[in-house]
Design a protein around this motif. Structure first.
Motif: not given
Length: 117
Positions: A103-104, A110-111, A114-116, A6-11
């Protein structure tokens, strides 16, 4: 795993939007509607390139793990600024449209990156 996905998609979405909006901001003269919208918000033509640079910088900051947080903070602050200018101009529809985009970056903070680990 799902959190990272989810974090990757949002990124990806956030970086793509930052670069697209930055590029569109630099090419505002080719889009009269964009220029009219910025003028309605009270953004002068001399400030438009600064906003374009800021938007592209946000996209770059989001890609770097050490600056991910600050990229999201700048992104959220720029969205709040646009919302405030829209409220001042009496454009409630624009304010409501910007809420998901506000919000994004908060969800991304919060998320975490993604790669950390």
């Amino acid at each position: 795993m799902i959190k990272n996905l989810i974090s990757l998609v949002l990124l990806i979405v956030s970086v793509a939007l930052s670069f697209k909006h930055g590029w569109d901001t630099f090419n505002y003269k080719n889009n009269p509607q964009s220029l009219k919208m910025m003028n309605d918000l009270g953004i002068s033509e001399s400030v438009i390139p600064v906003m374009g640079v800021l938007t592209i910088v946000v996209g770059v900051l989001l890609l770097i793990p050490k600056t991910f947080f600050w990229g999201n903070v700048l992104n959220a602050m720029s969205i709040v600024l646009i919302m405030a200018l829209a409220l001042r101009a009496g454009n409630l529809k624009m304010v409501l449209i910007e809420i998901p985009f506000l919000i994004m970056p908060l969800i991304m903070i919060w998320l975490k990156y993604p790669f950390k680990n």
